[in-house]
Structure formats: C-alpha cells, structure tokens
Design an enzyme around this catalytic site. Structure first.
Site, PDB file in Angstrom:
ATOM      1  N   LYS A   1       0.865  -1.181   0.000  1.00 24.35           N
ATOM      2  CA  LYS A   1       0.000   0.000   0.000  1.00 24.35           C
ATOM      3  C   LYS A   1       0.896   1.223   0.000  1.00 24.35           C
ATOM      4  CE  LYS A   1      -3.990  -2.109   0.473  1.00 24.35           C
ATOM      5  NZ  LYS A   1      -5.034  -2.047  -0.533  1.00 24.35           N
TER       6      LYS A   1
ATOM      7  N   LYS B   1       2.134  -9.516  -1.686  1.00 22.69           N
ATOM      8  CA  LYS B   1       1.434  -9.476  -2.963  1.00 22.69           C
ATOM      9  C   LYS B   1       1.288  -8.038  -3.432  1.00 22.69           C
ATOM     10  CE  LYS B   1      -3.294  -9.506  -2.827  1.00 22.69           C
ATOM     11  NZ  LYS B   1      -3.631  -8.090  -2.725  1.00 22.69           N
TER      12      LYS B   1
ATOM     13  N   HIS C   1      -7.324 -13.369  -6.272  1.00 22.57           N
ATOM     14  CA  HIS C   1      -7.826 -12.205  -5.526  1.00 22.57           C
ATOM     15  C   HIS C   1      -9.327 -12.023  -5.656  1.00 22.57           C
ATOM     16  CE1 HIS C   1      -8.490  -8.008  -4.365  1.00 22.57           C
ATOM     17  NE2 HIS C   1      -7.549  -8.271  -3.501  1.00 22.57           N
TER      18      HIS C   1
END
Lengths: 423, 423
Positions: free
Chosen positions: B163, B189, B280
């Site tokens: 992030k 990831k 995902h």
C-alpha cells in the site's frame, strides 16, 4: 473537514485521461456520503482504509480517482423524513486510465472490484474516452460486415439456435440445421449448453452442418452463417476456434461471461480468426440482476461485449421465458448499435421464447439492424422446422412491407399455423 | 399432471454421473413450483420453452437434468397465510456431467447460465462427483506445498499487500516490500489495482522486489514469496506468467474473476508454471451479493477458486472496510481447507482492514492453516512498515503461545503501538 480533497477536480484535469464511472449507492441515513465517496475513489486507486506513509499528495493528484459528483435521489434539502430507512445516491467517479491500461480485467478490477464487496453499490454506466477506446479493436465484422458476408442489406436477419439444446449427435443436429437453413434462417447457432461432448464432437458437427448450409444455399440462394460454440477451458479456446474454422465454420460462438470477457476479446482480436463472433448471454443475470449491486445490464450485454469484439450479442427479452424490463432490453440494443468512435456496431439478438407474434414489437423497438432469434418457435412449429423458419421470415417480411401479421398470414400458411399455436 | 416426469429418478441413476446443484428460489404464491423446477431442469439440458420434434424420451432419460427435491421454506401444509407475498424454496437438481465436460465455463453456463435471467434464483451449492473432480488438477502446491516452500510448518502465515495500491514506481514499491519482508511477512502481494502500468513495469518490479526478498532473507533467515499480479488481456496472461518467473518471481497473483476463472485454471494447470498462485477477491461481490440471485460466496471464493487451482485465495472479512457475514467468511475457509478427493487444500487469506486486534478472532475461527493479511496495518504503522509487520507476527505469536494481546504487548513495543493506534 475534507479528508483528501478529491471531490474538486485538480487543475489540468482532462477527461480524455479518465474513465468515468457512475454508481448507484444506497446507505443508512447516518453515513457521511462525501467521505464515503472519497473512500470509494481512493480505494479504486492509490489508497487504503488507513493513511500510509508512501501515499504522497503528488501521487494522489496524478493517480487517484476523483469524485466528480454526488447527487442524492430524491434530493432532500430542508430535512430528512423522520421514518427514512435508507438514502440513495448517484455518484460519478473519474479513474485515471493510466492505472488500468487497455484491457478489460484491470478495468473491472478497478471500477467494480473491491467496490463490489463494500455495500449496496451498483455500477450504472462507464464512459470511455476516445483515446482509451482506441486501444481496443472491437468487432472485426460488426453489423455491416455480417450483412456483407450474408449479402443481405435491406432487412432484419433471422437467427436460430438448434433445439433440443444438447443430448443429440451431429447427425441428428444436421437435420435440425438443414430445416432451419432451408426455411430461411440467416444465422444458426449452437445452443449455449452444447460445446463439445463425447456424443457430439465439435469438428464432426461443423463438417456436417456446413454441408447442410451448402445444400440449403443451392435451394434458397442465401448464405447461412453457423456459429459453432467453442466455449472451453481457456487453454483450448484458440485451438478450438482454429480447428472449427479449418473444418469449415464461418462463424464462432462463445459463452463470453463464463468463458471470461477477456478471453473472447483475445479471439476477436486475433488476426488469424477471420469469422464473426457471437457472444451468448448466459450467466449475465448473475452480474446484473441485483438492483443494489453488480453492473447494469446494458454494460454486461452491451458496452463490454462490444468493447471485447462481439459481432453479435444474444441477450434476453421479456417473453415468459426470461425476465428483463422492456427499457433495459432497448437500452442494451442502443449500446450495441449507436456510433462509438472506432468500435464497429454489434448486432443485437434479443432472445428467449420469441415467436412470430413478437416480431413486430421487436422490429418496432430496434429497427432493421437487429436479428430475430428463435429456437423452439422454429423446431417446435406444428408443420416442422422448415415451416417454423418460413413463418418467422414471413413475420419479418410482413413488418418490412408494413402489413399486419394476421393480414399477411392469410396467404402464408406457415405464419398462420404459428400464429394459431403461439397466441 | 406431470409435464416431463423428471422429478422421479430413472432406474440406474448413478450420482457419480451427475453434478448436484442446490438453488434458492423465491416466487409469487401463484406459481406451480413443480412445473417450474422441471422447466429449470429441462432448460439446463435438453429442452426449451416449447416441445420440439427432436426431443425424444430416450434423450431425456440420458441427458436431461433431473429434479431431485423441492422443499418449501417455511414448509406450509394446511394453508397459505392470507397475506403471503412470496413463497421460498430450496430445489436440488442433478445435471449429467457428460453434457458439460471437465471445464468451468460450460459448468457455469449449464448450472447458472440462462437460469440467471429466469427470476429470483440463487445457486447455493455445487456437489461434484469424485470422477468429475478427477478431471481437474486443482492447486499445484496447496497449503502443504506453500509451507514447504517457506519452511514454515507450525504457525499461521503473514501476508502483506503493498500500500498505496498503485501510482508508484518499482523503486518506491521496493522500499515498501523490503520493510514488510524484513518485518517478517511470509507472502507479499501486489495490490489488485496494480498489474502493469507505464510507470510500473512488471518485470522491473519483480527484479527489484526479489532483490529485496534476498536481502531480507539474509537478515531474517526466512523466505518471502512475492505474488506478482499478472492480470491482463487473456492473450498476454501466459506470457506474463513466464516472463515474471524468468525475472525471478516465486509466486503469481491473478484477479481471477475479472480475468476469468478458466484463465486462472489454464495458468495453474500449465506444466511450465512451477510457482504457487494467489487468487484475488475483487469483483466477487458482483457474483454473490444478491440474496436472490448469483452464486453463494463460498462457491465463488471457495469451491470454484480451489477447483481452478488457486493455492491461496484472498477474500473479504467484515471489518469496517468490506461487508461479509461472519458465517460466510468461515464457510469460505471450510470450502478451501477441508479434504476434497484429489484437489489439494488452498490457503484462506481473509482480508480487508485487518490489524493486530483482529488476529485472535481470525485464528480462533480458522485455525493455523490460514494467512493473516494486512496492507494498511503494516504500511500505516506509526513506527513504519518493519514495525507494522513485526506487530502482526507478534500478534500471531501471542495466539500460538496462548497469551492475550495486551499481555504480550507489554514486552513487544511494535504490537503495543499498533494496539494503541487501531482500537
């Protein structure tokens, strides 16, 4: 207090750099919708649920999605009704296309990916800048290309799906095919339930059906396109397409939503695939039936299918078999046929329980650039499949000649018989 | 009067030849549910809305889907309440697997294809016969394979998604990666919003991140898997996977629902792809959020993902960011980890707003065979990303040691700081 100041567009904002997404949102009265919309926009681009060290102002200006508008419907101003249970909004967000690239998976991930698990949010529309559309090839043939292949410029087309759907051999199917073709069907497709089974191998089917198309041509003097269903494991799709074409198929069919929209695009844009592609509706309700989530039907069956290169789209019409609001069925057709920069026009094929009595309504709604589609009304016609196809061609001819169905049926027994059976 | 006599199982009915699908149906009180269920079954196999000449009794017995049971909930017997607005049913249908073949697109087309546009019908469960499962390879690594790669057998794992999500260069990302890896993250990831952009090319990112993984290994003595997001146009997916692995990636990530479940399967089953795959959740709500349509969440994020070969599945947890009922989040995990014939077990990665305070709940619910996943709680930790990762490892260690978070934090300042920030 504004959390991230995203709802004012920055200097130099150029719509050509953004994909514009419109959402319906329903939330409890207590929610701060301005902050919620900002959170949505951030969640579609740079940010997450808590501030992180690496997210700079510069990054946000360039790469964050921007809230363009928040409108409440109905638009309360003085006070909320005391018994209000939820408030409803239409929110428009601009997403930088540079984050996404010209591809459908990352497009959907970005604009309706995690958003889909954040509450009552439905994607109502997507507006693509011209530059972005330029990254897609769209349909190779489109309406004009298919008309050219068939040599039919001045009337709506007729489509048939072989019924029964599955459970028969190519030899049995060939009889159905022949009847439909001779009767005047322009485009014959497999049922979506049949792709390849041990009792019905695709290549054998293609060869037999195309022989029938040739025989029918000798009788009727019209071409017939056969859309053979190549839906399969992803690693077999291209090979299926090539083998079907080698065996003589002059069109392909893909259950594009269960196959993956991106997989259909890869076939449509492949330079070795030189036949039109029919995209089938199945699974579409999974994506659009929810009034409070998913994507609007005209995106699933209209814009996205066309963007991914479908030359024809089979989609539902309300007729007792399938459910779809009348305005939605027309909206889907608009998305398929209106001008859209470099992307060719796609044939709308409204389908499901269609019989001759529905033909005037469909053609009044959609005009000549559509395909009338019937399965049961052809193979279940009291006088047989040839008569079933003829009855539908007669219904089309009646409309084109401006004559009512009942009047036209006086001299056309196949139509008369169909009108008698399906009232 | 029974229309097609499908609701009695024929002689010689063998469950091993059928896929069993369970549906929730809501309809108006006036509907004939027995006929409606028969119509559903016929529409999934041989028939259409009107009788056609080619559909024989023999075809129906062999290839038609069969209604196994129709149960109304609640189960009225004497009379209907006078004000009843709708009636609800659970219906079970057996579909001959020979019509479908061992592939996911035709499976979905058959059991929730046109059904999805026929009304308020939700697919609640799919039961696969052992023989049918044998046609799928499932995860190549699974829980045990990933534990072996990482050399970690005795504790839950820790995952981090970089992030901010997108809008940064590989160089910037490498710093985030390094912090997370050094702090003790096992699996890092990409965010689902980043695949490849002009400012962040995939191969460059892989090379830099894997250097960081190596540096981190020298410090912490633990391996780090990097799941690089290869989501793309379908015709680029395999090439993306191969190039990423050549560049050093030791795991892959696919936004499998926008990419197409079948496309993920083609990568998972490809013999040249020798690294685990993370699937995902994005777009999943589009498929399951509707209580009256689509597919249950444990199918979308559980059975189908596992069947298609996902070694790990990132899926939502209710935590303020995403919405998902607590029982659903546990049900998904069950589908991923319980024994399932030849199909290996898949690591559940519940995700969305996870921070150390949620760790005991997740581990109590799912046991050791799960992955704790945090983005913002690592990169937004007050003391930085290394501390953020450490705090989560400490929360895991506390649980494994049977010590409460508050007590454990007395000697672990990273955890203490996180508990202070996220109350």
């Amino acid at each position: 207090m504004f959390n991230r100041s995203l709802h004012f567009l920055p200097d130099g904002f150029d719509r050509e750099d953004y994909i514009i997404a419109t959402y319906f949102i329903e939330e409890k009265p207590g929610i701060d919708i301005i902050r919620f919309a900002e959170t949505l926009a951030v969640d579609m681009s740079t940010g997450t649920w808590t501030a992180v060290e690496g997210e700079t102002e510069e990054m946000r200006e360039k790469y964050a999605a921007k809230v363009i508008s928040i409108n409440e419907v109905p638009n309360f101003e003085f006070e909320l009704p005391c018994d209000i249970a939820e408030r409803r909004y239409v929110i428009i967000i601009a997403v930088p296309s540079v984050n996404i690239g010209c591809q459908i998976p990352m497009l959907l991930t970005t604009i309706i990916g995690n958003t889909s698990v954040m509450g009552r949010i439905k994607l109502l529309d997507i507006e693509f800048p011209k530059k972005y559309l330029g990254g897609f090839k769209g349909p190779k043939f489109g309406i004009e290309g298919i008309r050219k292949l068939l040599g039919v410029s001045n009337r709506p087309l007729l489509n048939n799906m072989i019924k029964p759907c599955t459970g028969f051999t190519p030899e049995v199917g060939a009889k159905f095919f022949y009847g439909a073709a001779v009767g005047g069907v322009d485009i014959i497709k497999d049922d979506e339930l049949l792709s390849e089974t041990e009792y019905n191998m695709r290549t054998a089917r293609v060869k037999l059906y195309m022989e029938m198309a040739k025989k029918a041509y000798e009788l009727k003097g019209e071409q017939t396109l056969y859309c053979v269903n190549i839906t399969d494991r992803a690693d077999k799709l291209l090979d299926n397409a090539k083998r079907a074409i080698e065996a003589g198929a002059n069109a392909l069919m893909i259950n594009y939503l269960t196959q993956g929209i991106a997989s259909m695009q890869s076939i449509a844009e492949n330079p070795d695939i030189n036949v039109p592609i029919l995209a089938h509706l199945d699974f579409s309700g999974v994506l659009y039936a929810n009034p409070y989530g998913g994507l609007a039907s005209h995106l699933v069956l209209g814009k996205l299918a066309r963007l991914a290169g479908a030359d024809m789209v089979v989609y539902p019409i309300e007729s007792g078999k399938y459910r779809l609001l009348d305005e939605r069925y027309r909206q889907i057709a608009f998305d398929l046929v209106l001008d859209w920069h470099n992307i060719k026009r796609t044939f709308p094929i409204p389908s499901g329980g269609v019989h001759p009595r529905l033909v005037p309504k469909i053609l009044s709604d959609l005009g000549y650039d559509c395909v009338i589609s019937a399965g049961g009304a052809i193979h279940g016609h009291p006088m047989g499949a040839i008569a079933g196809a003829k009855a539908l061609r007669q219904a089309i001819d009646a409309f084109v000649s401006g004559i009512g169905l009942e009047e036209y049926s006086a001299n056309h027994e196949e139509l008369a018989s169909a009108l008698e059976k399906w009232k």
